[in-house]
Design an enzyme around this catalytic site. Structure first.
Site, PDB file in Angstrom:
ATOM      1  N   SER A 118      -7.399   1.851   3.504  1.00 44.27           N
ATOM      2  CA  SER A 118      -8.690   1.218   3.371  1.00 44.27           C
ATOM      3  C   SER A 118      -9.344   0.976   4.629  1.00 44.27           C
ATOM      4  O   SER A 118     -10.644   0.731   4.625  1.00 44.27           O
ATOM      5  CB  SER A 118      -8.310  -0.072   2.616  1.00 44.27           C
ATOM      6  OG  SER A 118      -7.564  -0.060   1.816  1.00 44.27           O
ATOM      7  N   HIS A 139      -9.614   8.263   0.444  1.00 39.18           N
ATOM      8  CA  HIS A 139      -9.503   7.121   0.220  1.00 39.18           C
ATOM      9  C   HIS A 139      -9.959   6.982  -1.300  1.00 39.18           C
ATOM     10  O   HIS A 139     -10.986   7.062  -1.960  1.00 39.18           O
ATOM     11  CB  HIS A 139     -10.470   6.459   0.883  1.00 39.18           C
ATOM     12  CG  HIS A 139     -10.633   4.948   0.676  1.00 39.18           C
ATOM     13  ND1 HIS A 139     -11.509   4.163   0.871  1.00 39.18           N
ATOM     14  CD2 HIS A 139      -9.767   4.040   0.144  1.00 39.18           C
ATOM     15  CE1 HIS A 139     -11.414   3.009   0.478  1.00 39.18           C
ATOM     16  NE2 HIS A 139     -10.222   2.777   0.134  1.00 39.18           N
ATOM     17  N   GLU A 151     -13.260   8.714  -1.243  1.00 39.55           N
ATOM     18  CA  GLU A 151     -14.253   8.741   0.125  1.00 39.55           C
ATOM     19  C   GLU A 151     -13.168   9.709   1.091  1.00 39.55           C
ATOM     20  O   GLU A 151     -12.079   9.324   1.194  1.00 39.55           O
ATOM     21  CB  GLU A 151     -14.213   7.221   0.494  1.00 39.55           C
ATOM     22  CG  GLU A 151     -15.352   6.927   1.476  1.00 39.55           C
ATOM     23  CD  GLU A 151     -15.350   5.354   1.992  1.00 39.55           C
ATOM     24  OE1 GLU A 151     -14.222   4.857   1.793  1.00 39.55           O
ATOM     25  OE2 GLU A 151     -16.136   5.191   2.399  1.00 39.55           O
ATOM     26  N   ASN A 189     -15.892  -0.119   2.246  1.00 37.69           N
ATOM     27  CA  ASN A 189     -15.676  -1.500   2.496  1.00 37.69           C
ATOM     28  C   ASN A 189     -16.460  -1.900   3.776  1.00 37.69           C
ATOM     29  O   ASN A 189     -16.561  -3.288   3.641  1.00 37.69           O
ATOM     30  CB  ASN A 189     -14.171  -1.314   3.378  1.00 37.69           C
ATOM     31  CG  ASN A 189     -13.180  -1.443   2.010  1.00 37.69           C
ATOM     32  OD1 ASN A 189     -13.333  -1.969   0.935  1.00 37.69           O
ATOM     33  ND2 ASN A 189     -11.947  -0.585   2.057  1.00 37.69           N
TER      34      ASN A 189
HETATM   35  P1  NAI Z   1       1.518  -1.613  -2.397  1.00 36.08           P
HETATM   36  O1  NAI Z   1       1.968  -2.586  -1.814  1.00 36.08           O
HETATM   37  O2  NAI Z   1       1.176  -1.645  -3.804  1.00 36.08           O
HETATM   38  O3  NAI Z   1       2.407  -0.153  -2.386  1.00 36.08           O
HETATM   39  C1  NAI Z   1       3.060   0.252  -1.018  1.00 36.08           C
HETATM   40  C2  NAI Z   1       4.212   1.116  -1.299  1.00 36.08           C
HETATM   41  O4  NAI Z   1       4.728   1.480  -0.185  1.00 36.08           O
HETATM   42  C3  NAI Z   1       5.523   0.084  -1.794  1.00 36.08           C
HETATM   43  O5  NAI Z   1       5.988   0.538  -3.037  1.00 36.08           O
HETATM   44  C4  NAI Z   1       6.301   0.226  -0.420  1.00 36.08           C
HETATM   45  O6  NAI Z   1       7.582   0.089  -1.023  1.00 36.08           O
HETATM   46  C5  NAI Z   1       5.973   1.408   0.123  1.00 36.08           C
HETATM   47  N1  NAI Z   1       6.376   1.671   1.285  1.00 36.08           N
HETATM   48  C6  NAI Z   1       6.464   0.899   2.301  1.00 36.08           C
HETATM   49  N2  NAI Z   1       7.041   1.649   3.424  1.00 36.08           N
HETATM   50  C7  NAI Z   1       7.270   2.691   3.529  1.00 36.08           C
HETATM   51  C8  NAI Z   1       7.785   3.769   3.923  1.00 36.08           C
HETATM   52  N3  NAI Z   1       8.256   3.678   5.141  1.00 36.08           N
HETATM   53  N4  NAI Z   1       7.927   4.886   3.101  1.00 36.08           N
HETATM   54  C9  NAI Z   1       7.651   4.975   1.906  1.00 36.08           C
HETATM   55  N5  NAI Z   1       7.139   4.185   1.181  1.00 36.08           N
HETATM   56  C10 NAI Z   1       7.003   2.803   1.781  1.00 36.08           C
HETATM   57  O7  NAI Z   1       0.224  -1.146  -1.787  1.00 36.08           O
HETATM   58  P2  NAI Z   1      -1.292  -0.312  -2.470  1.00 36.08           P
HETATM   59  O8  NAI Z   1      -2.134  -1.369  -2.809  1.00 36.08           O
HETATM   60  O9  NAI Z   1      -0.546   0.839  -3.281  1.00 36.08           O
HETATM   61  O10 NAI Z   1      -1.844   0.143  -1.097  1.00 36.08           O
HETATM   62  C11 NAI Z   1      -1.503   1.440  -0.505  1.00 36.08           C
HETATM   63  C12 NAI Z   1      -2.490   2.013   0.560  1.00 36.08           C
HETATM   64  O11 NAI Z   1      -3.627   2.299  -0.429  1.00 36.08           O
HETATM   65  C13 NAI Z   1      -2.718   1.007   1.632  1.00 36.08           C
HETATM   66  O12 NAI Z   1      -3.223   1.858   2.650  1.00 36.08           O
HETATM   67  C14 NAI Z   1      -3.988   0.366   1.225  1.00 36.08           C
HETATM   68  O13 NAI Z   1      -4.993  -0.085   2.252  1.00 36.08           O
HETATM   69  C15 NAI Z   1      -4.760   1.494   0.112  1.00 36.08           C
HETATM   70  N6  NAI Z   1      -5.478   1.136  -0.773  1.00 36.08           N
HETATM   71  C16 NAI Z   1      -5.273   0.161  -1.536  1.00 36.08           C
HETATM   72  C17 NAI Z   1      -6.078  -0.234  -2.550  1.00 36.08           C
HETATM   73  C18 NAI Z   1      -5.870  -1.126  -3.734  1.00 36.08           C
HETATM   74  O14 NAI Z   1      -6.982  -1.753  -4.353  1.00 36.08           O
HETATM   75  N7  NAI Z   1      -4.912  -1.803  -3.704  1.00 36.08           N
HETATM   76  C19 NAI Z   1      -7.576   0.403  -2.814  1.00 36.08           C
HETATM   77  C20 NAI Z   1      -7.704   1.842  -1.897  1.00 36.08           C
HETATM   78  C21 NAI Z   1      -6.713   1.841  -0.957  1.00 36.08           C
END
Ligand code: NAI
Length: 296
Positions: A118, A139, A151, A189
């Site tokens: 993000s 994105h 995006e 953002n």
């Molecule tokens: P989340 O915390 O729900 O999921 C992240 C996952 O990554 C976890 O399951 C974790 O175990 C895994 N992980 C951590 N280290 C890892 C590794 N070395 N190898 C493989 N998996 C690993 O996070 P979320 O919300 O899904 O965010 C993920 C990305 O998406 C971030 O970059 C965030 O900024 C972006 N994003 C999030 C949005 C949201 O509304 N939550 C919207 C748009 C983008």
């Protein structure tokens, strides 16, 4: 493109894997936490069931979608056949740089490496690889199966060809891609977070209360959700970290996070995920109840 690998099976990763598998791609979902993979498959199955109930997906398509999905905790084997890797792991610069180093080392030479970050610079992430021309931002918005926008962020070195491929691929997923350049906050953002921050300042300065601010923005600006509710939904910690990226990246005081936001994050009131932010959240209930600290 045929084989897509998604790194990270959390909120965004499971949605991204769902959408690719539903559109006919072979998908490998990689997460370090086996529990996250189990939860991701359960979430995808539940969301596909909902589509079947709504009549937007057939039972046969649901079964075929699930059959195209495999999971692993081993990144090396998980990316070995990928045409495209979409990284959606935890938002942390050092973690992403490390993951991109590994994606670069173990995926086929011509694979495109995308990130769903993000706020982290695509150019910085690309510099952790030997193929910066093939690194790009993809994105997606939350919830991924529902939201139309992608995006598409061009890093400093992203090639025209890679950008066109990702724009076309996003359309193939029935999404609307918008191409933007790599500057802090990109477009989404950079505009959204200052609005949320201003809503928090408006509350902090006592101009109105939580319900007043959200009602003005919902009814007055036709926003489906008020900015304070949206902040709770995104996660107040995520909002704070994106504001810090904007503040550091542009060096302008207008992006300074409101002290109330900083206090709430420090106190662990992160919104929906912790059960309390500007509102309180009870599992199973759709009622929007203002948090005790903000009640009149
Ligand atoms: P989340 O915390 O729900 O999921 C992240 C996952 O990554 C976890 O399951 C974790 O175990 C895994 N992980 C951590 N280290 C890892 C590794 N070395 N190898 C493989 N998996 C690993 O996070 P979320 O919300 O899904 O965010 C993920 C990305 O998406 C971030 O970059 C965030 O900024 C972006 N994003 C999030 C949005 C949201 O509304 N939550 C919207 C748009 C983008």
């Amino acid at each position: 493109m045929q084989h897509i690998t998604v790194i990270g099976g959390g909120t965004m990763g499971n949605g991204i894997a769902h959408v690719f598998a539903q559109h006919g791609f072979e998908v490998t979902l990689v997460d370090v936490a086996p529990a996250a993979l189990e939860k991701a498959i359960a979430t995808i199955t539940r969301n596909l069931d909902r589509q079947v109930q709504k009549g937007t997906l057939s039972e046969a398509d649901k079964t075929a979608t699930l059959a195209r999905l495999t999971t692993t905790s081993d990144l090396k084997s998980g990316v070995s056949k990928a045409d495209l890797v979409v990284e959606a792991a935890t938002e942390n610069v050092n973690l992403k740089l490390k993951i991109f180093g590994e994606m670069d080392q173990f995926s086929p030479e011509n694979a495109i490496l995308a990130t769903n970050t993000s706020s982290i610079s695509i150019t910085q992430i690309a510099a952790a690889t030997k193929r910066p021309a093939q690194v790009i931002g993809m994105h997606f918005m939350n919830p991924v199966p529902v939201m139309k926008l992608v995006e598409v962020i061009r890093g400093y070195a992203t090639s025209d060809e890679v950008c066109s491929q990702i724009m076309a691929l996003s359309s193939q997923l029935n999404k609307i891609p918008v191409e933007v350049n790599d500057y802090p906050g990109f477009v989404a953002n950079r505009i959204l977070m200052p609005m949320i921050n201003e809503a928090i300042y408006t509350l902090f300065e006592g101009v109105s209360d939580v319900e007043g601010i959200d009602t003005v923005m919902k009814l007055g600006m036709a926003h489906p959700m008020g900015p304070l509710q949206l902040a709770d939904f995104i996660g107040l910690d995520v909002c704070l970290s994106i504001l810090r990226v904007l503040h550091d990246g542009f060096g302008q005081p207008k992006y300074a996070p409101c002290p109330l936001l900083v206090n709430m994050v420090t106190a662990g009131k992160l919104g929906v995920k912790t059960g309390e932010g500007f509102y309180t959240y009870t599992p199973g209930s759709k009622d929007l109840v203002v948090a005790p600290g903000f009640k009149k």
